[in-house]
Motif scaffolding. Structure first.
Motif, PDB file in Angstrom:
ATOM      1  N   GLY A 224      -7.218  -8.510 -33.244  1.00 50.38           N
ATOM      2  CA  GLY A 224      -8.042  -8.779 -32.063  1.00 50.38           C
ATOM      3  C   GLY A 224      -7.377  -9.727 -31.090  1.00 50.38           C
ATOM      4  O   GLY A 224      -7.559  -9.609 -29.869  1.00 50.38           O
ATOM      5  N   LEU A 225      -6.608 -10.670 -31.606  1.00 48.12           N
ATOM      6  CA  LEU A 225      -5.864 -11.591 -30.747  1.00 48.12           C
ATOM      7  C   LEU A 225      -4.847 -10.825 -29.912  1.00 48.12           C
ATOM      8  O   LEU A 225      -4.762 -10.998 -28.684  1.00 48.12           O
ATOM      9  N   ILE A 226      -4.068  -9.961 -30.575  1.00 44.01           N
ATOM     10  CA  ILE A 226      -3.084  -9.155 -29.848  1.00 44.01           C
ATOM     11  C   ILE A 226      -3.777  -8.231 -28.855  1.00 44.01           C
ATOM     12  O   ILE A 226      -3.329  -8.070 -27.716  1.00 44.01           O
ATOM     13  N   GLU A 227      -4.880  -7.643 -29.277  1.00 41.25           N
ATOM     14  CA  GLU A 227      -5.630  -6.719 -28.426  1.00 41.25           C
ATOM     15  C   GLU A 227      -6.099  -7.402 -27.147  1.00 41.25           C
ATOM     16  O   GLU A 227      -6.045  -6.824 -26.055  1.00 41.25           O
ATOM     17  N   THR A 228      -6.540  -8.644 -27.277  1.00 38.58           N
ATOM     18  CA  THR A 228      -7.027  -9.385 -26.112  1.00 38.58           C
ATOM     19  C   THR A 228      -5.883  -9.741 -25.168  1.00 38.58           C
ATOM     20  O   THR A 228      -6.016  -9.629 -23.940  1.00 38.58           O
TER      21      THR A 228
END
Length: 272
Positions: A224-228
């Motif tokens: 989710g961090l990378i996705e954001t």
């Protein structure tokens, strides 16, 4: 008999690697991920008693002695892990002297851990000193984030602020901003040390013209961090594609309000 291949850890790795491939972040054999596990978590599995082979690490990982890592394989494709995890991933344990990793499961066709595994371990070591919940290191190639390394100054403050200003979620998800290292040849201890040094202050590190290194407490959080980060970079790419005329943006005052509302501390070097 409880088999590790049927565990929630292997299933989670299969899911996250396929989702990362499906997002377009892991072409061919691009990308790698490692998940730290404890001996207590693995005690229920009956098929983890034999060391099948060992791998030299090429650096001192003794700070992780006794720790287990479920890690993707060198030269393997993320899209295939879900179909054959026993070939494309492996469970290894760091030896007491920190010089080797012992294989207990996986890599059944002779594969070995990703060439970036020493870099992963260096980042695990660095993050555990500031976050005892650290579990995951993930490396992949998000298109729009990489593109920024060609069009923007490799300046942590400027790049972090740009990403914060693209969407409200950015500041909330990565309030410390983004770290950047110089372009370096991957798969070396030198790039591992540079990346780990940045991990003291950041959970996201840009490898210019190559990709991203991110860390977290679990696979979903790290993904989710990378996705954001990538979503913010995509928004900027779309702005440029639409002519690049930014008529309004999230202001510094609004960023401060966001930080206060969500109980996060924005990096004071980046947001005065």
């Amino acid at each position: 008999m409880t088999k590790f291949a049927d565990s929630k850890y292997v299933k989670a790795l299969c899911d996250i690697t396929f989702r990362s491939y499906d997002h377009g972040w892991d072409e061919r054999n691009g990308g790698n991920v490692s998940l730290r596990l404890t001996a207590a978590e693995l005690a229920e599995f009956d098929d983890l008693t034999e060391v099948k082979r060992t791998y030299d690490l090429g650096f001192d990982a003794s700070e992780l002695a006794g720790q287990y890592f479920l890690v993707t394989g060198s030269g393997r494709y993320f899209r295939n892990v879900i179909k054959r995890p026993e070939l494309d991933s492996g469970l290894v344990k760091i030896t007491a002297d920190g010089s080797q990793a012992e294989l207990y499961w996986g890599f059944e066709d002779g594969a070995k851990p990703t060439s970036e595994f020493p870099t992963h371990l260096m980042s695990h070591i660095a993050r555990l000193k500031v976050d005892p919940n650290q579990r995951v290191v993930m490396h992949c190639h998000p298109t729009n984030f990489i593109a920024l390394s060609f069009t923007q100054a490799l300046d942590e403050r400027k790049l972090s602020r740009l990403l914060w200003q693209m969407q409200a979620e950015s500041l909330v998800v990565f309030p410390e901003g983004v770290g950047i290292i110089p372009y370096m040849t991957p798969g070396t201890n030198e790039i591992g040390a540079k990346t780990a040094a940045k991990m003291t202050d950041y959970r996201v590190v840009m490898w210019p013209h190559h990709g991203i290194f991110a860390v977290g407490a679990d696979l979903d959080e790290t993904f989710g961090l990378i996705e954001t980060v990538e979503k913010a970079a995509l928004i900027y790419s779309q702005i440029m594609a639409q002519g690049g005329q930014i008529k309004q943006r999230i202001t510094d005052d609004q960023l401060k309000e966001l930080a206060q509302a969500f109980g996060v501390e924005a990096n004071p070097k980046f947001l005065a």
